[in-house]
Enzyme design. Structure first.
Site, PDB file in Angstrom:
ATOM      1  N   PHE A  46       0.814  -1.222   0.000  1.00  0.00           N
ATOM      2  CA  PHE A  46       0.000   0.000   0.000  1.00  0.00           C
ATOM      3  C   PHE A  46       0.841   1.261   0.000  1.00  0.00           C
ATOM      4  O   PHE A  46       0.341   2.345  -0.313  1.00  0.00           O
ATOM      5  CB  PHE A  46      -0.968  -0.004   1.193  1.00  0.00           C
ATOM      6  CG  PHE A  46      -0.419   0.645   2.438  1.00  0.00           C
ATOM      7  CD1 PHE A  46       0.420  -0.050   3.285  1.00  0.00           C
ATOM      8  CD2 PHE A  46      -0.729   1.951   2.747  1.00  0.00           C
ATOM      9  CE1 PHE A  46       0.938   0.546   4.427  1.00  0.00           C
ATOM     10  CE2 PHE A  46      -0.218   2.569   3.892  1.00  0.00           C
ATOM     11  CZ  PHE A  46       0.618   1.859   4.725  1.00  0.00           C
ATOM     12  N   LYS A  47       2.123   1.151   0.362  1.00  0.00           N
ATOM     13  CA  LYS A  47       2.961   2.361   0.394  1.00  0.00           C
ATOM     14  C   LYS A  47       3.051   3.018  -0.980  1.00  0.00           C
ATOM     15  O   LYS A  47       3.287   4.220  -1.071  1.00  0.00           O
ATOM     16  CB  LYS A  47       4.327   2.033   0.965  1.00  0.00           C
ATOM     17  CG  LYS A  47       4.218   1.636   2.432  1.00  0.00           C
ATOM     18  CD  LYS A  47       5.528   1.631   3.159  1.00  0.00           C
ATOM     19  CE  LYS A  47       5.311   1.428   4.652  1.00  0.00           C
ATOM     20  NZ  LYS A  47       4.714   0.113   4.989  1.00  0.00           N
ATOM     21  N   ASP A  48       2.853   2.248  -2.039  1.00  0.00           N
ATOM     22  CA  ASP A  48       2.833   2.837  -3.394  1.00  0.00           C
ATOM     23  C   ASP A  48       1.731   3.889  -3.542  1.00  0.00           C
ATOM     24  O   ASP A  48       1.865   4.812  -4.340  1.00  0.00           O
ATOM     25  CB  ASP A  48       2.566   1.755  -4.451  1.00  0.00           C
ATOM     26  CG  ASP A  48       3.735   0.794  -4.614  1.00  0.00           C
ATOM     27  OD1 ASP A  48       4.892   1.211  -4.407  1.00  0.00           O
ATOM     28  OD2 ASP A  48       3.473  -0.380  -4.951  1.00  0.00           O
TER      29      ASP A  48
END
Ligand code: PLP
Length: 482
Positions: free
Chosen positions: A125-127
């Site tokens: 999810f960091k993207d």
């Protein structure tokens, strides 16, 4: 919009979104927050329901970044949130949604679903935030004719998300330290196969803590840091937090039919960055019932939300678990929530976080502040390795859906907080392929691998090996920034 520090500095001064974009902590050691949260009107909420992701992101971000012209921001969000960037979807048909909602079933009268946040280039999810940050950094640096050298340490997720966000960006170089031969073959390949000339993978002969110590040592050399224009992209970065607010709205619209309904979110948590964005969405007026904080064995946050005691752990008390991106000893974004919980009183926040440094924590039980946690919708739970294995197996058998270990922590804890009639959305924070070992343990089969990743372990790799020595790293950086 003006930004203030949770510890009081800058009140009465002017800090715009762009001012704080490239910085880290405020000068008093606090974290930046807007002086007040923008509110979303019923009309706006109605209009936003049908917007494509990029345009929803534009509408939300512009409320926090009034110093960026609308046409520029719209272009940035449209360039960031595309089906090409977030292409690693389970179901091809859903690619345009960027964060598709995957319905599992109804449990305890509550519709249970996963919000897929890990379809970006590094499958975590960091993207979602980092891709925007790459474009925002490039835009802001170009405007001011500046350059930036990002120095970081990673054991996997954050480093690769930063590299994929910054690759090929003008005015930016990334120097990413990772422990030599300590990451999985998949994670190593993900990072080291990048051939972009502005990305430098540095394998340190040591463990992850050594990499982190080197980054600290370099950052403490203020002259070097200023001269080499060294910056970081850690999870306290405000733009990262605010970019994450968008998918809470998107998830809400996907799980409901009208804006009269309420939903709950469960968030696999480590540094409190992700769920902090959920808190902000709720403060803006999104109809959120509960924000469920899920931790693994490293249960600093679960302990706080159950007892009112915040007690940071020593590194010797921090466990290495099978959901490693949640293995934290203290939650670096937590101060943002504490500021709101205490009615935005910077003097008290300063005192409490001094207590954290001097006494290792604080206790809000006695003061009565803790009772207000409920008003903010927060509840919590924790999960263990056995819980993860059981949950991965159960979700696979019941719903024919393979989930990763962090998402499994989320599903396990979500099930303890279901309320009939209120949709429960678990944030899916990574894809199973990143944590294959536990998938094999739970399911006795190989994790699903998105097509774009077939054979990446065989690609040529570009990295250097350096001794565990900060001076050696400084010399390497200096040679490349001349
Ligand atoms: C970073 C990360 C988390 C924790 O998110 P925070 O914002 O630190 O709370 C959870 N799961 C995965 C897969 C991550 O990469």
């Amino acid at each position: 919009m003006n930004y203030i520090s949770t510890r009081g500095a800058g009140i009465g001064e002017r800090h715009t979104f762009s001012d704080i974009l490239l910085g880290g902590l405020a000068k008093d050691g606090g974290l930046y927050l807007p002086n007040e949260y923008p509110k979303v009107s019923a009309d706006e909420l109605a209009r936003w329901r049908t917007l494509p992701y990029a345009d929803l992101a534009f509408e939300i971000l512009r409320k926090f970044s009034d110093d960026i012209p609308d046409e520029d921001l719209r272009e940035l969000t449209r360039r960031t949130y595309t089906a090409q960037v977030y292409c690693n979807v389970r179901d091809e048909e859903n690619a345009a949604q960027i964060t598709p909602l995957k319905t599992l079933g109804v449990e305890g009268g509550a519709p249970l679903s996963l919000l897929e946040l890990s379809n970006g280039p590094t499958l975590a999810f960091k993207d979602m935030a980092m891709q925007l940050l790459g474009n925002l950094f490039e835009y802001t640096l170009a405007k001011h004719g500046q350059t930036l050298n990002i120095l970081g340490a990673t054991s996997g997720d954050t480093g690769s998300a930063a590299e994929y966000a910054m690759r090929g960006k003008k005015g930016i170089r990334v120097f990413m330290l990772s422990p030599h031969k300590k990451m999985s073959a998949f994670q190593t390949a993900q990072m080291y196969s990048l051939q972009d000339p502005n990305i430098f993978n540095i394998a340190i002969e040591g463990v992850f803590d050594d990499c982190q110590d080197i980054v600290k040592a370099v950052s403490n050399d203020h002259a070097f840091k200023a001269q080499q224009k060294i910056g970081t992209v850690n999870s306290i970065n405000w733009a990262r937090v605010v970019a994450q607010v968008v998918y809470y709205f998107k998830g809400y619209f996907a799980a409901t039919k009208s804006n009269d309904e309420r939903v709950s979110f469960t968030v696999p948590s480590g540094n409190f960055g992700n769920v902090c964005a959920g808190h902000i969405a709720r403060m803006m007026g999104l109809p959120v019932e509960k924000l469920v904080v899920a931790t693994n064995e490293n249960d600093v946050l679960d302990e706080f939300f159950r007892t009112g005691i915040y007690r940071v752990r020593k590194s010797s008390e921090t466990y290495h678990t099978s959901s490693p991106s949640m293995d934290i000893s203290k939650a670096s974004n937590f101060e943002r929530f504490v500021f709101d919980l205490l009615g935005r009183d910077p003097a008290r926040v300063l005192q409490l976080f001094r207590d954290v440094e001097e006494k290792g924590g604080f206790d809000l039980q006695a003061s009565g502040d803790f009772a207000r946690v409920q008003e903010f919708g927060f509840v919590s739970g924790r999960s263990s390795h056995d819980d993860r294995v059981d949950t991965i197996r159960d979700v696979f058998e019941q719903y024919d859906t393979m989930i990763d270990t962090h998402t499994a922590d989320g599903v396990k804890v979500a099930r303890e907080h279901l309320q009939a009639g209120i949709p429960m959305i678990v944030l899916e924070t990574a894809q199973p392929i990143k944590f294959g070992e536990t998938i094999r343990e739970a399911l006795e089969r190989e994790p699903e691998r998105p097509a774009a990743f077939s054979g990446i372990e065989d690609l040529p790799q570009r990295f250097v090996v350096l001794a565990n020595d900060a001076e050696r790293v400084k010399a390497f950086v200096a040679e490349r920034t001349r």
